[in-house]
Scaffold this motif. Sequence first.
Motif, short mmCIF file in Angstrom:
data_model
loop_
_atom_site.label_atom_id
_atom_site.label_comp_id
_atom_site.label_asym_id
_atom_site.label_seq_id
_atom_site.Cartn_x
_atom_site.Cartn_y
_atom_site.Cartn_z
N PRO A 225 0.83 -1.22 0.00
CA PRO A 225 0.00 0.00 0.00
C PRO A 225 0.86 1.27 0.00
O PRO A 225 1.87 1.37 0.71
CB PRO A 225 -0.79 -0.13 1.30
CG PRO A 225 0.08 -0.96 2.20
CD PRO A 225 0.77 -1.93 1.30
N LYS A 226 0.45 2.24 -0.81
CA LYS A 226 1.16 3.52 -0.81
C LYS A 226 0.94 4.24 0.53
O LYS A 226 -0.11 4.10 1.16
CB LYS A 226 0.65 4.40 -1.94
CG LYS A 226 1.00 3.90 -3.33
CD LYS A 226 0.52 4.85 -4.40
CE LYS A 226 0.91 4.38 -5.79
NZ LYS A 226 0.45 5.31 -6.85
N GLY A 227 1.92 5.00 0.92
CA GLY A 227 1.81 5.75 2.17
C GLY A 227 2.27 5.00 3.39
O GLY A 227 2.28 5.54 4.50
N ASP A 228 2.63 3.69 3.22
CA ASP A 228 3.12 2.92 4.36
C ASP A 228 4.49 3.48 4.76
O ASP A 228 5.41 3.55 3.94
CB ASP A 228 3.25 1.45 3.95
CG ASP A 228 3.82 0.59 5.08
OD1 ASP A 228 3.67 0.99 6.26
OD2 ASP A 228 4.43 -0.46 4.78
N PRO A 229 4.66 3.90 6.03
CA PRO A 229 5.94 4.51 6.46
C PRO A 229 7.14 3.60 6.23
O PRO A 229 8.20 4.07 5.83
CB PRO A 229 5.72 4.77 7.95
CG PRO A 229 4.24 4.88 8.11
CD PRO A 229 3.66 3.92 7.12
N ALA A 230 6.97 2.30 6.47
CA ALA A 230 8.07 1.37 6.27
C ALA A 230 8.46 1.30 4.80
O ALA A 230 9.65 1.29 4.45
CB ALA A 230 7.70 -0.02 6.78
N LEU A 231 7.44 1.28 3.91
CA LEU A 231 7.72 1.24 2.47
C LEU A 231 8.40 2.54 2.03
O LEU A 231 9.37 2.51 1.25
CB LEU A 231 6.40 1.04 1.70
CG LEU A 231 6.52 1.10 0.18
CD1 LEU A 231 7.43 0.01 -0.34
CD2 LEU A 231 5.11 1.01 -0.46
#
Length: 345
Positions: A33-39
């Motif tokens: 998912p976009k916006g995931d801090p880890a990503l």
Amino acid sequence: MTERRIPVAPNSSRLKEGELQTYRRALQGDVLPKGDPALTSLVDRGVLLPNTHEPGKYVPAPSGLVQRQLTAAVLKVLTEATEALAGIPAHVRELEAEQQMHHHTPSPVGTMLLVTVPEVNAETIRAVEGAEFEVLTMQPGYRKPKVLKGALPRGEEAAQRGVTVKTIYRTSGRSNPTQRDWVASMTRAGAQVRTLGEDFLRLIIVDRKHAFFEVFAEDGTVQEAAAWYTQDHGVCAAFAAHFRQQWERADPWLPEEPESAGEGEEEGEGKSDGSRGIATRTTKIQRTILRGVVAGKSYEAIGHSLGFSSRTVTAQVSALRVELGMKTVAQVTYWWATSPERLLP
């Protein structure tokens, strides 16, 4: 299947637990998912790259590229930290300048250990150049010509702008031509110099706000390159009082006084000029040597403290023995123990 847990090291170059889980999902081909801090963190650090053929999926960056990018990031942090550390002294000086402009008196601080000669020189020079009304120094050891030459302009400048400059040297310094020249120059600038024939501490006090004093090891030996530096007002006041006591006991050194270099074998050796006009059997240097003998010091140790060789110390003791008409040094020592001359400087 049990998933193997990889420990995370407590530093910024390793993945945190959430980032590691996201990294594993990317390896499994999951849509993230976009916006995931880890990503976001993994993409910003170049650990994961977007899959241009499958939106929402990510592929791992080549390990060599990851290593270069993470290394560069850490080096950047180190460089910034090093630059920040290097700028601290200048920043502190700027703050001090602002305080002086606004006539602010800084609160007293504790005692700091200066462990190298450059550190000691930097702090003492800064204190002396900023002196407002008084510079008091006690220099018991031999000072090299280079050191005297380097200190002369600062001392002259301070004296010429009205700062009270007082220095106490060992009596043996009177027979040192380089030191006599230094005294002559400083006296012309308005400074005052006196001498003592006994051991004393090396000490510098500026405006009773700054004090530099010797560092002693557990065995009592002096650490030559190091110095304690304090701005504690009580300690500075105590040192200033000690200086005044020593100053009252010391003999004025006027540059026009004749000084004999004696029969020494090297610069700085020879006899002094007696004591305050009193007829004595000993010179100031001989009295200093006798005090060292009584204290159990070797001729070599006594000579080192005076800037002499041990052979010169031996010659001085022998000359006194002949003067007294005695056959042994033990007789001279016994005479000294009962002589009123032991009370002279």
